[in-house]
Design a protein around this motif. Structure first.
Motif, mmCIF file in Angstrom:
data_model
loop_
_atom_site.group_PDB
_atom_site.id
_atom_site.type_symbol
_atom_site.label_atom_id
_atom_site.label_comp_id
_atom_site.label_asym_id
_atom_site.label_seq_id
_atom_site.Cartn_x
_atom_site.Cartn_y
_atom_site.Cartn_z
ATOM 1 N N THR A 57 -2.378 -0.189 0.074
ATOM 2 C CA THR A 57 -3.025 0.588 -0.982
ATOM 3 C C THR A 57 -3.581 -0.338 -2.057
ATOM 4 O O THR A 57 -4.677 -0.130 -2.567
ATOM 5 N N SER A 112 -8.768 9.630 -2.448
ATOM 6 C CA SER A 112 -9.071 8.401 -1.731
ATOM 7 C C SER A 112 -7.828 7.524 -1.591
ATOM 8 O O SER A 112 -7.579 6.954 -0.513
ATOM 9 N N GLY A 171 -5.604 8.545 1.086
ATOM 10 C CA GLY A 171 -6.207 8.142 2.344
ATOM 11 C C GLY A 171 -5.897 9.022 3.476
ATOM 12 O O GLY A 171 -5.828 8.887 4.585
#
Length: 174
Positions: A52, A171, A174
């Motif tokens: 991340t 986002s 994910g």
């Protein structure tokens, strides 16, 4: 603000030598008239801090939020980035400079400050961190409306900021 997609390379070139219009200290002590935004999302069980963080520092979280990004490099202190977003028929370009970076075994992230020609004046922090046995992604932003349009229509400016923030959170998940 313009009707055509902004020339991000030109804006980036112009922005590299400019100084931020807000200070890192705003996160701890917001100025008057500033909007404070704090959002947090728990990442899935398959998420890793390293992956991340790599997505965050490589601007993938920002691109995944629907922004068009042109940075001088990966997010690091001194990196300049220009972001563009389309709102209806209008395009807005937002130059920023990374002013702080955190990288520890339990936390990674950065903070950027707005540069001249950004529609707002402020700072925004993006962090991925361990919270007990969970991994979370958080955003902390403090900004004032300095563009005439966002001062006249603050609700619309807030909606745009909220839309982009939701995009960052989605986002990062994910």
């Amino acid at each position: 603000m313009q009707l055509t997609r902004p020339d991000l390379a030109r804006i980036l070139d112009r922005s590299v030598g400019r100084q931020p219009t807000a200070e890192l200290g705003w996160l701890g002590q917001p100025p008057s008239r500033a909007r404070v935004l704090r959002e947090r999302v728990v990442l899935g069980p398959a998420a890793s801090l390293a992956a991340t963080a790599d997505a965050l520092f490589g601007w993938h979280v920002h691109r995944g939020a629907g922004l068009i990004i042109l940075p001088t490099g990966p997010a690091d202190v001194g990196t300049t980035v220009v972001q563009a977003v389309r709102v209806g028929p209008l395009w807005f370009a937002a130059p920023c400079r990374v002013v702080d970076v955190v990288r520890t075994p339990d936390e990674a992230g950065f903070t950027y400050a707005t540069l001249p020609d950004h529609p707002e004046t402020g700072v925004e922090s993006f962090r991925v961190l361990r919270d007990g046995d969970r991994l979370v992604f958080e955003i902390h932003a403090v900004a004032r409306h300095d563009f005439w349009g966002s001062r006249i229509l603050p609700r619309i400016a807030h909606r745009v900021q909220d839309r982009v923030t939701r995009g960052y959170l989605t986002s990062a998940r994910g």
